[in-house]
Write a protein that holds these residues in place. Sequence first.
Motif, mmCIF file in Angstrom:
data_model
loop_
_atom_site.group_PDB
_atom_site.id
_atom_site.type_symbol
_atom_site.label_atom_id
_atom_site.label_comp_id
_atom_site.label_asym_id
_atom_site.label_seq_id
_atom_site.Cartn_x
_atom_site.Cartn_y
_atom_site.Cartn_z
ATOM 1 N N ARG A 1 14.704 3.747 -23.099
ATOM 2 C CA ARG A 1 13.384 3.975 -22.532
ATOM 3 C C ARG A 1 13.782 5.509 -21.679
ATOM 4 N N LEU A 2 14.731 5.475 -21.169
ATOM 5 C CA LEU A 2 15.081 6.910 -20.742
ATOM 6 C C LEU A 2 14.974 8.231 -21.688
ATOM 7 N N ASN A 3 15.490 7.869 -23.014
ATOM 8 C CA ASN A 3 15.272 8.951 -23.705
ATOM 9 C C ASN A 3 13.737 9.172 -24.452
ATOM 10 N N LYS A 4 13.043 8.018 -24.453
ATOM 11 C CA LYS A 4 11.745 8.045 -24.716
ATOM 12 C C LYS A 4 10.826 8.666 -23.769
ATOM 13 N N ALA A 5 11.100 8.304 -22.263
ATOM 14 C CA ALA A 5 10.400 8.869 -21.243
ATOM 15 C C ALA A 5 10.758 10.534 -21.244
ATOM 16 N N ARG B 1 16.239 6.181 -11.850
ATOM 17 C CA ARG B 1 16.377 4.796 -11.137
ATOM 18 C C ARG B 1 15.251 3.696 -11.258
ATOM 19 N N GLN B 2 13.837 4.174 -11.484
ATOM 20 C CA GLN B 2 13.079 3.053 -11.609
ATOM 21 C C GLN B 2 13.186 2.427 -13.173
ATOM 22 N N ILE B 3 13.586 3.064 -14.184
ATOM 23 C CA ILE B 3 14.039 2.568 -15.212
ATOM 24 C C ILE B 3 15.338 1.498 -15.397
ATOM 25 N N THR B 4 16.026 1.847 -14.640
ATOM 26 C CA THR B 4 17.401 1.165 -14.509
ATOM 27 C C THR B 4 16.990 -0.068 -13.757
ATOM 28 N N GLU B 5 16.381 0.093 -12.762
ATOM 29 C CA GLU B 5 15.945 -1.081 -11.866
ATOM 30 C C GLU B 5 15.011 -1.936 -12.679
ATOM 31 N N ARG B 6 14.217 -1.455 -13.351
ATOM 32 C CA ARG B 6 13.214 -2.400 -13.923
ATOM 33 C C ARG B 6 13.865 -3.107 -15.162
ATOM 34 N N TYR B 7 14.822 -2.476 -15.812
ATOM 35 C CA TYR B 7 15.571 -2.983 -17.272
ATOM 36 C C TYR B 7 17.145 -3.252 -16.967
ATOM 37 N N LYS B 8 17.428 -3.724 -15.673
ATOM 38 C CA LYS B 8 18.802 -3.569 -15.366
ATOM 39 C C LYS B 8 19.654 -4.496 -16.216
ATOM 40 N N ASP B 9 18.863 -5.622 -16.704
ATOM 41 C CA ASP B 9 19.668 -6.641 -17.694
ATOM 42 C C ASP B 9 19.699 -6.265 -18.897
ATOM 43 N N SER C 1 6.884 6.643 -20.014
ATOM 44 C CA SER C 1 7.120 5.160 -19.494
ATOM 45 C C SER C 1 8.012 4.809 -18.431
ATOM 46 N N SER C 2 7.648 3.803 -17.745
ATOM 47 C CA SER C 2 8.070 3.327 -16.627
ATOM 48 C C SER C 2 7.667 4.286 -15.219
#
Length: 192
Positions: free
Chosen positions: A148-152, A132-140, A13-14
């Motif tokens: 999402r990181l775990n799933k990825a 970096r991408q996941i943190t950027e996209r879901y920063k809130d 994902s992401s």
Amino acid sequence: MAKGLVVILTGASSVGKGKIRDLLLADEDLKLFFSISETTRPRKENEVDGKDYYFVSYKQFAESVKNKELLEYTEFNGYYYGTPKAQVDFLVSKGKNVLIEVEAQGVGPIKLNIPDSVAFFVMPASEEELERQITERYKDDEASVARRLNKAKMEMELAPLFRNVVTNEDGEAAYKQIKEVILTVLENRKNR
Ligand code: 5GP
């Protein structure tokens, strides 16, 4: 009439599947039709019902599952997503090539139903880049980032099961790589 080809696009994902998907769909040589999924996820502002997804209630989604209308379905981040079977069957029977974008667990059931489909697994350039991408996209939403990181990471473990693994250093290059394989598969099917 020859049946259309089903192309499955998946990956962690992401990982940037969206950009690759859009480039593939815009490519006139491939003539791909997008399989529109059903989801219980709320619509985002830039999304169009019936184009990006069919946005449905849990009750409607449960009906689709009960009536066996989905080729596959999954729960992701608290929402349900599924691939409507009739739409894919219709397009393929009319000789149209179809692009299905799913998270990795969705691929198995599709392959079982459509054995001559061709699947592509998109890998991030590195784990750091994905983070970096996941943190950027879901920063809130910190909890969502962790989930999402775990799933990825779990999804990336599935990559060795795929014949076509494409590293997404750059969306354009990944799209071109996938396009070449699709064109080869289409050519081979013509000669069968
Ligand atoms: P998003 O909410 O970001 O649009 O999608 C979340 C994840 O669900 C993405 O990885 C996307 O590929 C996946 N997805 C979208 N539609 C389907 C579907 O019909 N089935 C499955 N298994 N996954 C889907």
